[in-house]
Design an enzyme around this catalytic site. Structure first.
Site, PDB file in Angstrom:
ATOM      1  N   TYR A 137     -39.987  53.751  -1.942  1.00  0.00           N
ATOM      2  CA  TYR A 137     -41.171  53.077  -1.382  1.00  0.00           C
ATOM      3  C   TYR A 137     -41.856  54.007  -0.363  1.00  0.00           C
ATOM      4  O   TYR A 137     -43.063  53.934  -0.153  1.00  0.00           O
ATOM      5  CB  TYR A 137     -40.768  51.743  -0.748  1.00  0.00           C
ATOM      6  N   LYS A 159     -46.914  49.737   5.403  1.00  0.00           N
ATOM      7  CA  LYS A 159     -46.711  48.288   5.542  1.00  0.00           C
ATOM      8  C   LYS A 159     -46.235  47.935   6.958  1.00  0.00           C
ATOM      9  O   LYS A 159     -46.582  46.867   7.485  1.00  0.00           O
ATOM     10  CB  LYS A 159     -45.713  47.777   4.500  1.00  0.00           C
TER      11      LYS A 159
HETATM   12  N1  LIG Z   1     -46.194  44.252  -6.722  1.00  0.00           N
HETATM   13  C1  LIG Z   1     -45.287  44.159  -5.779  1.00  0.00           C
HETATM   14  O1  LIG Z   1     -44.082  44.302  -6.029  1.00  0.00           O
HETATM   15  C2  LIG Z   1     -45.709  43.861  -4.361  1.00  0.00           C
HETATM   16  C3  LIG Z   1     -44.765  43.339  -3.459  1.00  0.00           C
HETATM   17  C4  LIG Z   1     -45.154  43.076  -2.149  1.00  0.00           C
HETATM   18  C5  LIG Z   1     -46.458  43.346  -1.746  1.00  0.00           C
HETATM   19  N2  LIG Z   1     -47.362  43.836  -2.650  1.00  0.00           N
HETATM   20  C6  LIG Z   1     -48.736  44.108  -2.189  1.00  0.00           C
HETATM   21  O2  LIG Z   1     -49.635  43.227  -2.829  1.00  0.00           O
HETATM   22  C7  LIG Z   1     -50.941  43.799  -2.778  1.00  0.00           C
HETATM   23  C8  LIG Z   1     -51.581  43.670  -4.147  1.00  0.00           C
HETATM   24  O3  LIG Z   1     -50.923  44.516  -5.077  1.00  0.00           O
HETATM   25  P1  LIG Z   1     -50.478  44.055  -6.536  1.00  0.00           P
HETATM   26  O4  LIG Z   1     -49.010  44.274  -6.634  1.00  0.00           O
HETATM   27  O5  LIG Z   1     -51.047  42.751  -6.863  1.00  0.00           O
HETATM   28  O6  LIG Z   1     -51.101  45.224  -7.460  1.00  0.00           O
HETATM   29  P2  LIG Z   1     -52.537  45.379  -8.160  1.00  0.00           P
HETATM   30  O7  LIG Z   1     -52.501  46.765  -8.725  1.00  0.00           O
HETATM   31  O8  LIG Z   1     -52.796  44.266  -9.080  1.00  0.00           O
HETATM   32  O9  LIG Z   1     -53.564  45.299  -6.939  1.00  0.00           O
HETATM   33  C9  LIG Z   1     -53.803  46.377  -6.061  1.00  0.00           C
HETATM   34  C10 LIG Z   1     -55.304  46.377  -5.797  1.00  0.00           C
HETATM   35  O10 LIG Z   1     -55.645  47.330  -4.787  1.00  0.00           O
HETATM   36  C11 LIG Z   1     -56.951  47.775  -5.119  1.00  0.00           C
HETATM   37  N3  LIG Z   1     -57.282  49.017  -4.403  1.00  0.00           N
HETATM   38  C12 LIG Z   1     -56.546  50.150  -4.281  1.00  0.00           C
HETATM   39  N4  LIG Z   1     -57.246  51.076  -3.611  1.00  0.00           N
HETATM   40  C13 LIG Z   1     -58.450  50.519  -3.287  1.00  0.00           C
HETATM   41  C14 LIG Z   1     -59.622  50.972  -2.619  1.00  0.00           C
HETATM   42  N5  LIG Z   1     -59.715  52.223  -2.135  1.00  0.00           N
HETATM   43  N6  LIG Z   1     -60.659  50.113  -2.477  1.00  0.00           N
HETATM   44  C15 LIG Z   1     -60.619  48.871  -2.967  1.00  0.00           C
HETATM   45  N7  LIG Z   1     -59.539  48.364  -3.624  1.00  0.00           N
HETATM   46  C16 LIG Z   1     -58.479  49.202  -3.789  1.00  0.00           C
HETATM   47  C17 LIG Z   1     -56.905  47.957  -6.624  1.00  0.00           C
HETATM   48  O11 LIG Z   1     -58.197  48.025  -7.182  1.00  0.00           O
HETATM   49  C18 LIG Z   1     -56.131  46.720  -7.046  1.00  0.00           C
HETATM   50  O12 LIG Z   1     -57.005  45.660  -7.347  1.00  0.00           O
HETATM   51  C19 LIG Z   1     -50.762  45.228  -2.269  1.00  0.00           C
HETATM   52  O13 LIG Z   1     -51.020  45.250  -0.883  1.00  0.00           O
HETATM   53  C20 LIG Z   1     -49.286  45.486  -2.520  1.00  0.00           C
HETATM   54  O14 LIG Z   1     -48.746  46.481  -1.682  1.00  0.00           O
HETATM   55  C21 LIG Z   1     -47.015  44.096  -3.943  1.00  0.00           C
END
Ligand SMILES: NC(=O)c1ccc[n+]([C@@H]2O[C@H](COP(=O)([O-])OP(=O)(O)OC[C@H]3O[C@@H](n4cnc5c(N)ncnc54)[C@H](O)[C@@H]3O)[C@@H](O)[C@H]2O)c1
Length: 262
Positions: free
Chosen positions: A156, A163
């Site tokens: 990570y 984070k």
């Molecule tokens: N998937 C997991 O295991 C997990 C666990 C905990 C937290 N999260 C967090 O959840 C959030 C959403 O991620 P997700 O897992 O749904 O993945 P996802 O890929 O569906 O979403 C990530 C989004 O970030 C956007 N993004 C990235 N760079 C950008 C920029 N410069 N400008 C505008 N948008 C931008 C992308 O377009 C995308 O829509 C993130 O903060 C991620 O760290 C994810």
């Protein structure tokens, strides 16, 4: 029974596809009566978002790269023109160079450190400033985090540091905005199968480890994360701010793997 989000309007940032956490949250908020606008990153994501947004009766979609001030200006001026004010924002945005989400943390480059923290943490501060100006009657800001912020999750890497900074920002923003009736919280799901999730080295093993060892023996679902967002964005969350709400089947309370898995 009255819908929990009836009469509330908000912006959802970060739907890439129907597996996105932001999409799970959007569906849950919509089911409780919220009116939604969406931001997306670039034309290709816009095309994918269009039918999803339409399925929730949403017509406001704005192209936003959080690194581009002009696109952020346009986003919030569009919302001001369309609605006048805003009740909530969901920030579900993170990014790091995939090449640094594998191997050792010690190899983090300055360029990727800056970019990862700017997109994954600073953007939430920027969103909070702009959104709070459209919340004269109070509101809610939500972001997404992961427990790699305070415990080491292999691979990570710099996202853990981003984070940690994001979670600290949640507390500082909560204190700044509390007097305006604006609450600021983060949801911390366990690993989920999304585009961003798949970019992290060993994602399948992380997913399986949580599923096999969490007290609930299950990973977070889009429905569970969506439900938590409804609680935090609705008036039921009225006294909760500056909080990191875990939605990980209880994995974070463990100090070792379950005996059956050893
Ligand atoms: N998937 C997991 O295991 C997990 C666990 C905990 C937290 N999260 C967090 O959840 C959030 C959403 O991620 P997700 O897992 O749904 O993945 P996802 O890929 O569906 O979403 C990530 C989004 O970030 C956007 N993004 C990235 N760079 C950008 C920029 N410069 N400008 C505008 N948008 C931008 C992308 O377009 C995308 O829509 C993130 O903060 C991620 O760290 C994810």
């Amino acid at each position: 029974m009255a819908e929990l989000m009836a009469g509330k309007r908000g912006l959802i940032m970060g739907v890439a596809n129907e597996r996105s956490i932001a999409w799970g949250i959007a569906k849950a908020l919509h089911a409780e009566g919220a009116e939604l606008a969406f931001s997306y990153q670039g034309e290709a994501f816009g095309k994918r978002l269009q039918p999803l947004a339409a399925s929730l009766g949403s017509t406001v979609m704005v192209d936003v790269d959080v690194n581009n001030d002009e696109s952020m200006d346009t986003c919030f001026s569009t919302l001001k023109d369309e609605w006048g004010s805003l009740d909530f924002v969901v920030h579900a945005i993170a990014y790091s160079d995939k090449n640094e989400l594998t191997g050792r943390f010690i190899n983090t480059s300055r360029a990727n450190f800056k970019n990862s923290l700017t997109i994954s943490c600073y953007s939430f501060i920027d969103v909070a400033k702009r959104a709070s100006e459209l919340m004269p009657n109070g509101g809610t800001l939500l972001t997404l985090t992961y427990q790699g912020s305070n415990r080491v999750t292999p691979f990570y890497n710099v996202m853990g540091v981003a984070k940690a900074a994001l979670e600290s920002s949640v507390r500082y923003l909560a204190n700044d905005l509390g007097p305006q009736g604006i609450r600021v919280n983060a949801i911390s799901p366990g690993p989920m199968k999304t585009l961003a999730g798949a970019a992290i080295g060993g994602a399948r093993k992380t997913f399986k480890t949580t599923e096999m060892n969490a007290p609930m023996r299950a990973n977070a679902t889009l429905e569970a994360v969506g439900g938590t967002a409804v609680y935090l964005a609705s008036d039921y969350g009225a006294c909760t701010t500056g909080e990191i709400v875990m939605v990980d089947g209880g994995f974070h309370v463990l100090s070792m793997a379950q005996p059956e898995n050893l």
